[in-house]
Design a protein around this motif. Structure first.
Motif, PDB file in Angstrom:
ATOM      1  N   SER A   6       0.837  -1.200   0.000  1.00 26.53           N
ATOM      2  CA  SER A   6       0.000   0.000   0.000  1.00 26.53           C
ATOM      3  C   SER A   6       0.869   1.247   0.000  1.00 26.53           C
ATOM      4  CB  SER A   6      -0.917   0.009   1.225  1.00 26.53           C
ATOM      5  OG  SER A   6      -1.750  -1.126   1.224  1.00 26.53           O
ATOM      6  N   PRO A   7       0.364   2.355  -0.525  1.00 22.99           N
ATOM      7  CA  PRO A   7       1.128   3.610  -0.544  1.00 22.99           C
ATOM      8  C   PRO A   7       1.404   4.126   0.860  1.00 22.99           C
ATOM      9  CG  PRO A   7      -0.716   3.699  -2.080  1.00 22.99           C
ATOM     10  CD  PRO A   7      -0.919   2.474  -1.242  1.00 22.99           C
ATOM     11  N   ILE A   8       2.572   4.749   1.063  1.00 18.34           N
ATOM     12  CA  ILE A   8       2.909   5.414   2.320  1.00 18.34           C
ATOM     13  C   ILE A   8       3.457   6.785   1.986  1.00 18.34           C
ATOM     14  CG2 ILE A   8       3.359   3.294   3.600  1.00 18.34           C
ATOM     15  CD1 ILE A   8       6.332   3.775   3.155  1.00 18.34           C
ATOM     16  N   LYS A   9       3.269   7.734   2.908  1.00 18.36           N
ATOM     17  CA  LYS A   9       3.747   9.086   2.671  1.00 18.36           C
ATOM     18  C   LYS A   9       4.301   9.684   3.958  1.00 18.36           C
ATOM     19  CE  LYS A   9       0.690  10.249  -1.196  1.00 18.36           C
ATOM     20  NZ  LYS A   9      -0.340  11.185  -1.707  1.00 18.36           N
ATOM     21  N   PHE A  10       5.577  10.074   3.903  1.00 13.54           N
ATOM     22  CA  PHE A  10       6.216  10.753   5.017  1.00 13.54           C
ATOM     23  C   PHE A  10       7.119  11.837   4.455  1.00 13.54           C
ATOM     24  CE2 PHE A  10       5.293   6.568   6.833  1.00 13.54           C
ATOM     25  CZ  PHE A  10       4.705   6.928   8.025  1.00 13.54           C
ATOM     26  N   ASP A  11       7.403  12.844   5.290  1.00 12.21           N
ATOM     27  CA  ASP A  11       8.272  13.932   4.862  1.00 12.21           C
ATOM     28  C   ASP A  11       9.741  13.628   5.148  1.00 12.21           C
ATOM     29  OD1 ASP A  11       6.129  15.436   3.998  1.00 12.21           O
ATOM     30  OD2 ASP A  11       5.814  16.348   5.958  1.00 12.21           O
ATOM     31  N   ASN A  12       9.983  12.879   6.235  1.00 16.12           N
ATOM     32  CA  ASN A  12      11.353  12.624   6.670  1.00 16.12           C
ATOM     33  C   ASN A  12      11.884  11.361   5.987  1.00 16.12           C
ATOM     34  OD1 ASN A  12      13.355  11.176   8.589  1.00 16.12           O
ATOM     35  ND2 ASN A  12      13.354  13.295   9.301  1.00 16.12           N
ATOM     36  N   THR A  13      12.994  11.508   5.251  1.00 20.01           N
ATOM     37  CA  THR A  13      13.533  10.382   4.484  1.00 20.01           C
ATOM     38  C   THR A  13      13.947   9.228   5.390  1.00 20.01           C
ATOM     39  OG1 THR A  13      14.322  11.884   2.778  1.00 20.01           O
ATOM     40  CG2 THR A  13      15.296   9.686   2.829  1.00 20.01           C
ATOM     41  N   GLY A  14      14.579   9.549   6.537  1.00 17.95           N
ATOM     42  CA  GLY A  14      14.985   8.493   7.460  1.00 17.95           C
ATOM     43  C   GLY A  14      13.797   7.710   7.976  1.00 17.95           C
ATOM     44  N   GLN A  15      12.712   8.436   8.253  1.00 16.03           N
ATOM     45  CA  GLN A  15      11.517   7.770   8.751  1.00 16.03           C
ATOM     46  C   GLN A  15      10.906   6.887   7.671  1.00 16.03           C
ATOM     47  OE1 GLN A  15       8.473  10.416  10.159  1.00 16.03           O
ATOM     48  NE2 GLN A  15       7.415   8.829  11.300  1.00 16.03           N
ATOM     49  N   ILE A  16      10.954   7.332   6.427  1.00 18.19           N
ATOM     50  CA  ILE A  16      10.444   6.517   5.330  1.00 18.19           C
ATOM     51  C   ILE A  16      11.230   5.215   5.250  1.00 18.19           C
ATOM     52  CG2 ILE A  16      10.150   6.350   2.832  1.00 18.19           C
ATOM     53  CD1 ILE A  16       9.676   9.317   2.743  1.00 18.19           C
ATOM     54  N   ARG A  17      12.550   5.323   5.322  1.00 18.76           N
ATOM     55  CA  ARG A  17      13.395   4.128   5.253  1.00 18.76           C
ATOM     56  C   ARG A  17      13.030   3.130   6.353  1.00 18.76           C
ATOM     57  NH1 ARG A  17      18.895   5.057   7.776  1.00 18.76           N
ATOM     58  NH2 ARG A  17      17.455   4.905   9.540  1.00 18.76           N
ATOM     59  N   ASP A  18      12.903   3.633   7.587  1.00 19.09           N
ATOM     60  CA  ASP A  18      12.591   2.755   8.708  1.00 19.09           C
ATOM     61  C   ASP A  18      11.209   2.131   8.558  1.00 19.09           C
ATOM     62  OD1 ASP A  18      15.023   3.443   9.749  1.00 19.09           O
ATOM     63  OD2 ASP A  18      14.238   4.936  11.141  1.00 19.09           O
ATOM     64  N   THR A  19      10.265   2.918   8.029  1.00 22.43           N
ATOM     65  CA  THR A  19       8.913   2.410   7.824  1.00 22.43           C
ATOM     66  C   THR A  19       8.904   1.329   6.752  1.00 22.43           C
ATOM     67  OG1 THR A  19       7.931   4.527   8.466  1.00 22.43           O
ATOM     68  CG2 THR A  19       6.548   3.025   7.198  1.00 22.43           C
ATOM     69  N   VAL A  20       9.620   1.577   5.662  1.00 30.79           N
ATOM     70  CA  VAL A  20       9.704   0.582   4.584  1.00 30.79           C
ATOM     71  C   VAL A  20      10.359  -0.690   5.097  1.00 30.79           C
ATOM     72  CG1 VAL A  20      10.722   0.051   2.335  1.00 30.79           C
ATOM     73  CG2 VAL A  20       9.777   2.322   2.765  1.00 30.79           C
TER      74      VAL A  20
END
Length: 225
Positions: A6-20
């Motif tokens: 499913s699509p995810i959206k975050f502003d912080n790149t580090g947080q995106i990496r950890d979420t992925v």
């Protein structure tokens, strides 16, 4: 790739990496991504609606955890778990649980003991209803109180890296007949040791609890083997 993210959206790149990373690791632990299945960076990024960079970083983290492997001319594929991998993770978990309980014993506050008592009762009640998902969530809170009481950020961080493994393993262990009743007794043994600020007994009780949980998981996960 059969499984669709499913699509995810975050502003912080580090947080995106950890979420992925968390999403991919959970998909592997839940066997939504099966051993031998390719992880195509471009496809994952498109499905999640993000750039390829955090996906690439997350996959590199998965490689470090040996959950995926890079195979020349084939790309990145899911490695899966062997029984030996699981036994190793469980052994590490047992040692860390015993250590952090012994560290928490001299520092834990009376209010934390009361919270542990309440959670132990709630966990037992949910077990009685057969609601293992809820009891597992409460179990996370139970151990989180102890982790924080230990005031040892490094041990906490080590345990945190194992959190998703422990959660999945605990869900399976709870399904063993008679295990919920054992958990009630083991939790109360830990609470009593912490109440007396007895580091040695807290360590012993926590180790016994973790070892029994590990044994229950292995029996349920590999009973047919």
């Amino acid at each position: 790739m059969a499984y669709h993210f499913s699509p995810i959206k975050f502003d912080n790149t580090g947080q995106i990496r950890d979420t992925v990373f968390s999403i991919l690791r959970n998909a592997i632990l839940d066997k939504k991504l099966e051993p031998g299945q390719r992880l195509v960076e471009r496809n994952i990024a498109e499905q999640m609606g993000i750039s390829r960079t955090p996906v690439r970083e997350a996959i590199n983290m998965l490689i470090l955890e040996r959950l995926v492997t890079h195979i020349p001319r084939k790309g990145v594929v899911v490695s899966g778990f062997s029984k030996a991998d699981i036994v190793e993770i469980l052994a590490i978990r047992t040692s860390l649980e015993a250590l952090i309980c012994s560290l928490a014993a001299p520092k834990i506050k009376p209010r934390d003991i009361k919270r542990l008592e309440l959670l132990a009762k709630q966990i037992s009640d949910e077990h009685g209803k057969g609601n293992f998902k809820k009891s597992n969530q409460l179990n996370d809170k139970f151990h989180e109180i102890i982790y924080k009481a230990a005031e040892s950020p490094r041990v906490y961080n080590f345990l945190f890296t194992l959190h998703e493994y422990i959660t999945k393993f605990t869900e399976v262990a709870y399904s063993k007949p008679g295990r919920p009743e054992e958990v009630w007794l083991e939790h109360n043994e830990i609470i009593e040791a912490l109440r007396r600020h007895d580091s040695l007994e807290a360590e012993v009780a926590a180790k016994r609890h973790a070892e029994n949980s590990c044994k229950a998981y292995l029996e349920m996960a590999f009973w047919e083997k």
